[in-house]
Scaffold this active site. Structure first.
Site, PDB file in Angstrom:
ATOM      1  N   ARG A 121     -14.938   1.479   9.453  1.00  0.00           N
ATOM      2  CA  ARG A 121     -14.784   0.275   8.625  1.00  0.00           C
ATOM      3  C   ARG A 121     -14.469  -0.950   9.475  1.00  0.00           C
ATOM      4  O   ARG A 121     -14.773  -2.080   9.072  1.00  0.00           O
ATOM      5  CB  ARG A 121     -13.730   0.512   7.550  1.00  0.00           C
ATOM      6  CG  ARG A 121     -14.155   1.551   6.526  1.00  0.00           C
ATOM      7  CD  ARG A 121     -13.102   1.778   5.459  1.00  0.00           C
ATOM      8  NE  ARG A 121     -11.912   2.398   5.957  1.00  0.00           N
ATOM      9  CZ  ARG A 121     -11.742   3.713   6.139  1.00  0.00           C
ATOM     10  NH1 ARG A 121     -12.727   4.543   5.850  1.00  0.00           N
ATOM     11  NH2 ARG A 121     -10.613   4.193   6.610  1.00  0.00           N
ATOM     12  N   GLU A 180      -2.664   8.722  10.545  1.00  0.00           N
ATOM     13  CA  GLU A 180      -1.756   8.973   9.419  1.00  0.00           C
ATOM     14  C   GLU A 180      -2.092  10.346   8.825  1.00  0.00           C
ATOM     15  O   GLU A 180      -1.227  11.065   8.372  1.00  0.00           O
ATOM     16  CB  GLU A 180      -1.912   7.868   8.373  1.00  0.00           C
ATOM     17  CG  GLU A 180      -0.871   7.915   7.270  1.00  0.00           C
ATOM     18  CD  GLU A 180      -1.137   6.903   6.165  1.00  0.00           C
ATOM     19  OE1 GLU A 180      -2.100   6.128   6.260  1.00  0.00           O
ATOM     20  OE2 GLU A 180      -0.368   6.933   5.191  1.00  0.00           O
TER      21      GLU A 180
HETATM   22  P1  AMP Z   1      -3.207   4.280  11.985  1.00  0.00           P
HETATM   23  O1  AMP Z   1      -3.849   4.791  13.252  1.00  0.00           O
HETATM   24  O2  AMP Z   1      -2.137   5.188  11.457  1.00  0.00           O
HETATM   25  O3  AMP Z   1      -2.731   2.850  12.136  1.00  0.00           O
HETATM   26  O4  AMP Z   1      -4.336   4.318  10.875  1.00  0.00           O
HETATM   27  C1  AMP Z   1      -5.297   3.297  10.803  1.00  0.00           C
HETATM   28  C2  AMP Z   1      -6.682   3.845  10.687  1.00  0.00           C
HETATM   29  O5  AMP Z   1      -6.771   4.873   9.717  1.00  0.00           O
HETATM   30  C3  AMP Z   1      -7.647   2.774  10.256  1.00  0.00           C
HETATM   31  O6  AMP Z   1      -8.874   2.951  10.960  1.00  0.00           O
HETATM   32  C4  AMP Z   1      -7.797   2.969   8.763  1.00  0.00           C
HETATM   33  O7  AMP Z   1      -9.145   2.765   8.366  1.00  0.00           O
HETATM   34  C5  AMP Z   1      -7.363   4.410   8.517  1.00  0.00           C
HETATM   35  N1  AMP Z   1      -6.323   4.532   7.485  1.00  0.00           N
HETATM   36  C6  AMP Z   1      -5.060   4.978   7.673  1.00  0.00           C
HETATM   37  N2  AMP Z   1      -4.355   4.991   6.540  1.00  0.00           N
HETATM   38  C7  AMP Z   1      -5.184   4.503   5.591  1.00  0.00           C
HETATM   39  C8  AMP Z   1      -5.037   4.241   4.180  1.00  0.00           C
HETATM   40  N3  AMP Z   1      -3.882   4.480   3.535  1.00  0.00           N
HETATM   41  N4  AMP Z   1      -6.107   3.737   3.517  1.00  0.00           N
HETATM   42  C9  AMP Z   1      -7.268   3.491   4.167  1.00  0.00           C
HETATM   43  N5  AMP Z   1      -7.473   3.710   5.471  1.00  0.00           N
HETATM   44  C10 AMP Z   1      -6.449   4.216   6.195  1.00  0.00           C
END
Ligand code: AMP
Length: 175
Positions: A58, A95
């Site tokens: 995305r 996550e």
């Molecule tokens: P992080 O590495 O934990 O900061 O997660 C960010 C990445 O995971 C991004 O590329 C987001 O597209 C995806 N992502 C993580 N949590 C979500 C969420 N609650 N909704 C949508 N995309 C998420």
């Protein structure tokens, strides 16, 4: 514009307990998409970036449009095995799960100014992996742009600790 009103929340996707913040509803809105790219472009007005580095998948959508707006090149940071040329890789925690990002070895020249772009920052693991890749190639990364910040997960603080200033168009409480 209240960007959060154009973002759909899907409970328990892709796993129980995750509130998935779906930007497709923002992207499909012609005014909303343009306003999001305009707002990010305005935030970085007057700053010069050689390249936008955006995270699969995305991040590509927002990052490519923003790169054109800012007059920068575009570099995709992709999931393993997707790029056709020689790559460097960086593993990271999500996550929900773990993964790795790769960029082409010749995507960034030493000293180039880089803007990181993704749709959302949660724990910051993805963004920090991209920071590590850029720095490994000698790029300078001090700024990162997102549509959505989930402040409860602390990603912006992780970025700040890595000397990267994050900016997001909107925030959602909780996970
Ligand atoms: P992080 O590495 O934990 O900061 O997660 C960010 C990445 O995971 C991004 O590329 C987001 O597209 C995806 N992502 C993580 N949590 C979500 C969420 N609650 N909704 C949508 N995309 C998420």
């Amino acid at each position: 514009m209240m960007f959060e009103t154009l973002i759909r929340t899907i409970p328990d996707y892709p796993k129980p307990g995750i509130q998935f913040r779906d930007i497709t509803t923002l992207l499909q809105d012609r005014q909303g998409f343009a306003a999001a790219i305009d707002a990010l472009g305005q935030h970085y007005q007057g700053q010069v970036f050689d390249k936008v580095v955006a995270m699969e998948a995305r991040g590509f959508i927002i990052g490519a449009a923003l790169a054109v707006k800012l007059g920068a090149g575009f570099v995709p940071a992709r999931k393993p095995g997707k790029l056709p040329w020689a790559t460097i890789a960086q593993p990271y925690q999500l996550e929900y799960g773990s993964d790795a990002l790769e960029v082409h070895q010749d995507a960034i020249q030493s000293g180039e100014r880089i803007l990181l772009v993704d749709d959302l920052i949660a724990t910051g693991g993805t963004a920090l992996a991209a920071v590590a890749l850029v720095r490994q190639l000698g790029g300078v990364v001090e700024q990162a742009a997102f549509v959505i910040d989930l402040p409860a997960l602390g990603g912006m603080q992780q970025l700040a600790a890595a000397r990267v200033e994050g900016f997001a168009l909107c925030q959602f409480a909780g996970h």
